[in-house]
Scaffold this motif. Structure first.
Motif, mmCIF file in Angstrom:
data_model
loop_
_atom_site.group_PDB
_atom_site.id
_atom_site.type_symbol
_atom_site.label_atom_id
_atom_site.label_comp_id
_atom_site.label_asym_id
_atom_site.label_seq_id
_atom_site.Cartn_x
_atom_site.Cartn_y
_atom_site.Cartn_z
ATOM 1 N N GLY A 174 0.824 -1.210 0.000
ATOM 2 C CA GLY A 174 0.000 0.000 0.000
ATOM 3 C C GLY A 174 0.855 1.256 0.000
ATOM 4 N N TYR A 175 1.911 1.233 0.784
ATOM 5 C CA TYR A 175 2.848 2.365 0.860
ATOM 6 C C TYR A 175 3.505 2.615 -0.497
ATOM 7 N N MET A 176 3.841 1.533 -1.201
ATOM 8 C CA MET A 176 4.482 1.670 -2.509
ATOM 9 C C MET A 176 3.515 2.269 -3.531
ATOM 10 N N TYR A 177 2.249 1.850 -3.483
ATOM 11 C CA TYR A 177 1.254 2.422 -4.394
ATOM 12 C C TYR A 177 0.959 3.879 -4.041
ATOM 13 N N GLU A 178 0.930 4.185 -2.764
ATOM 14 C CA GLU A 178 0.657 5.562 -2.354
ATOM 15 C C GLU A 178 1.741 6.517 -2.849
ATOM 16 N N ASN A 179 2.983 6.051 -2.822
ATOM 17 C CA ASN A 179 4.107 6.931 -3.152
ATOM 18 C C ASN A 179 4.692 6.711 -4.547
ATOM 19 N N GLY A 180 4.164 5.726 -5.273
ATOM 20 C CA GLY A 180 4.649 5.481 -6.628
ATOM 21 C C GLY A 180 6.044 4.895 -6.676
ATOM 22 N N PHE A 181 6.365 4.010 -5.732
ATOM 23 C CA PHE A 181 7.675 3.354 -5.722
ATOM 24 C C PHE A 181 7.592 2.041 -6.498
ATOM 25 N N GLY A 182 8.147 2.027 -7.711
ATOM 26 C CA GLY A 182 8.140 0.820 -8.531
ATOM 27 C C GLY A 182 6.830 0.580 -9.252
ATOM 28 N N VAL A 183 5.847 1.448 -9.013
ATOM 29 C CA VAL A 183 4.525 1.343 -9.639
ATOM 30 C C VAL A 183 4.025 2.750 -9.935
ATOM 31 N N SER A 184 2.990 2.840 -10.766
ATOM 32 C CA SER A 184 2.335 4.136 -10.961
ATOM 33 C C SER A 184 1.570 4.473 -9.684
ATOM 34 N N GLN A 185 1.651 5.712 -9.265
ATOM 35 C CA GLN A 185 0.958 6.123 -8.043
ATOM 36 C C GLN A 185 -0.538 5.862 -8.189
ATOM 37 N N ASP A 186 -1.111 5.182 -7.205
ATOM 38 C CA ASP A 186 -2.519 4.792 -7.294
ATOM 39 C C ASP A 186 -3.095 4.743 -5.878
ATOM 40 N N TYR A 187 -3.842 5.787 -5.520
ATOM 41 C CA TYR A 187 -4.381 5.867 -4.163
ATOM 42 C C TYR A 187 -5.434 4.796 -3.892
ATOM 43 N N ASN A 188 -6.185 4.419 -4.910
ATOM 44 C CA ASN A 188 -7.205 3.385 -4.715
ATOM 45 C C ASN A 188 -6.565 2.041 -4.355
ATOM 46 N N LYS A 189 -5.481 1.711 -5.051
ATOM 47 C CA LYS A 189 -4.781 0.462 -4.735
ATOM 48 C C LYS A 189 -4.092 0.554 -3.375
ATOM 49 N N ALA A 190 -3.592 1.744 -3.067
ATOM 50 C CA ALA A 190 -2.974 1.941 -1.749
ATOM 51 C C ALA A 190 -4.007 1.705 -0.653
ATOM 52 N N LEU A 191 -5.192 2.286 -0.831
ATOM 53 C CA LEU A 191 -6.265 2.104 0.147
ATOM 54 C C LEU A 191 -6.673 0.631 0.261
ATOM 55 N N TYR A 192 -6.714 -0.042 -0.880
ATOM 56 C CA TYR A 192 -7.092 -1.458 -0.903
ATOM 57 C C TYR A 192 -6.146 -2.293 -0.034
ATOM 58 N N TRP A 193 -4.845 -2.078 -0.228
ATOM 59 C CA TRP A 193 -3.874 -2.889 0.506
ATOM 60 C C TRP A 193 -3.770 -2.473 1.971
ATOM 61 N N TYR A 194 -3.892 -1.175 2.241
ATOM 62 C CA TYR A 194 -3.917 -0.730 3.636
ATOM 63 C C TYR A 194 -5.102 -1.363 4.371
ATOM 64 N N LYS A 195 -6.246 -1.389 3.687
ATOM 65 C CA LYS A 195 -7.455 -1.933 4.312
ATOM 66 C C LYS A 195 -7.302 -3.423 4.600
ATOM 67 N N LYS A 196 -6.744 -4.167 3.647
ATOM 68 C CA LYS A 196 -6.544 -5.607 3.853
ATOM 69 C C LYS A 196 -5.637 -5.855 5.060
ATOM 70 N N SER A 197 -4.593 -5.061 5.162
ATOM 71 C CA SER A 197 -3.673 -5.209 6.288
ATOM 72 C C SER A 197 -4.332 -4.798 7.603
ATOM 73 N N ALA A 198 -5.061 -3.684 7.568
ATOM 74 C CA ALA A 198 -5.736 -3.180 8.770
ATOM 75 C C ALA A 198 -6.762 -4.181 9.287
ATOM 76 N N GLU A 199 -7.410 -4.885 8.374
ATOM 77 C CA GLU A 199 -8.417 -5.875 8.770
ATOM 78 C C GLU A 199 -7.806 -7.037 9.549
ATOM 79 N N GLN A 200 -6.496 -7.186 9.441
ATOM 80 C CA GLN A 200 -5.800 -8.213 10.225
ATOM 81 C C GLN A 200 -5.322 -7.662 11.568
ATOM 82 N N GLY A 201 -5.634 -6.387 11.810
ATOM 83 C CA GLY A 201 -5.268 -5.784 13.089
ATOM 84 C C GLY A 201 -3.887 -5.163 13.120
ATOM 85 N N TYR A 202 -3.269 -4.973 11.941
ATOM 86 C CA TYR A 202 -1.921 -4.398 11.900
ATOM 87 C C TYR A 202 -2.008 -2.888 12.099
#
Length: 216
Positions: A174-202
């Motif tokens: 999610g951090y990589m998508y948010e900041n465009g590291f190695g990928v095109s910057q994509d806030y929706n994908k960043a949110l998707y991965w942050y949410k998946k991780s957060a749902e595990q209690g991280y």
């Protein structure tokens, strides 16, 4: 006479095998008892049970015993003992022990900070498909720790970790998508991965998710 030697040898092997199996079962039972106390944060009762199983060579108990020494839970904080038990587990092929050992070297806990040693352990288990090892190796490539910074390599390993459901890997992707590291910057994908991780209690992912949602 030769036949009696063969029979005697066979009996001895059976006895040894039975002893090893009994020791394994006993260690696993002690470990599970300790784990029950550990989950309830009763570290003082967990400690002797983990010790007992670890002294029998049961790798998961070696890792948990190392964790207790690392954080001073149920005992005095002791980095040397933490390293000792993590290494014993890692040498048996336990990926959790290898990852915890890499954390020790990355942060210089009780030893000089050593990214090369950390790299050795995360790479060893990443190449075996372990999600924590993949996360650790991706993190090292992302920030150039022990290796030249390489976003493509970072993305490869972090994505493998995230796709296995590793919360740290999901958060880092999610951090990589948010900041465009190695990928095109994509806030929706960043949110998707942050949410998946957060749902595990991280917790770091929860913070990242709340921050990004408030900003966008």
């Amino acid at each position: 006479m030769k036949k009696s030697y063969i029979i005697g040898g066979t009996i001895l092997l059976v006895l040894i095998g039975g002893f090893v199996f009994h020791r394994y079962v006993y260690s696993k039972i002690e470990y599970k008892k300790g784990l029950s106390y550990y989950k309830n944060k009763n570290y003082q009762k967990a400690l002797p049970l983990f010790k007992d199983a670890a002294n029998q060579g049961y790798a998961p108990a070696e890792v948990k015993l190392g964790v207790l020494y690392l954080y001073g839970e149920g005992t005095l904080k002791n980095y040397d003992k933490a390293i000792y038990w993590f290494k014993k587990a890692a040498d048996q092929g336990d990926a959790d022990g290898g990852f915890d050992l890499s954390v020790i070297y990355v942060n210089g806990l009780g030893v000089p900070r050593n990214y090369r040693k950390a790299l050795y352990w995360v790479k060893k288990f990443a190449e075996r498909g372990n999600a924590y090892g993949e996360f650790g190796l991706g993190w090292m490539y992302l920030f150039g720790k022990g290796v030249p910074k390489d976003y493509d390599e970072a993305l490869y390993w972090v994505k493998k970790s995230a796709e296995q459901g590793n919360a740290r890997g999901e958060n880092l992707l999610g951090y990589m998508y948010e900041n465009g590291f190695g990928v095109s910057q994509d806030y929706n994908k960043a949110l998707y991965w942050y949410k998946k991780s957060a749902e595990q209690g991280y917790a770091p992912a929860k913070a990242n998710l709340e921050r990004l949602e408030s900003e966008h």
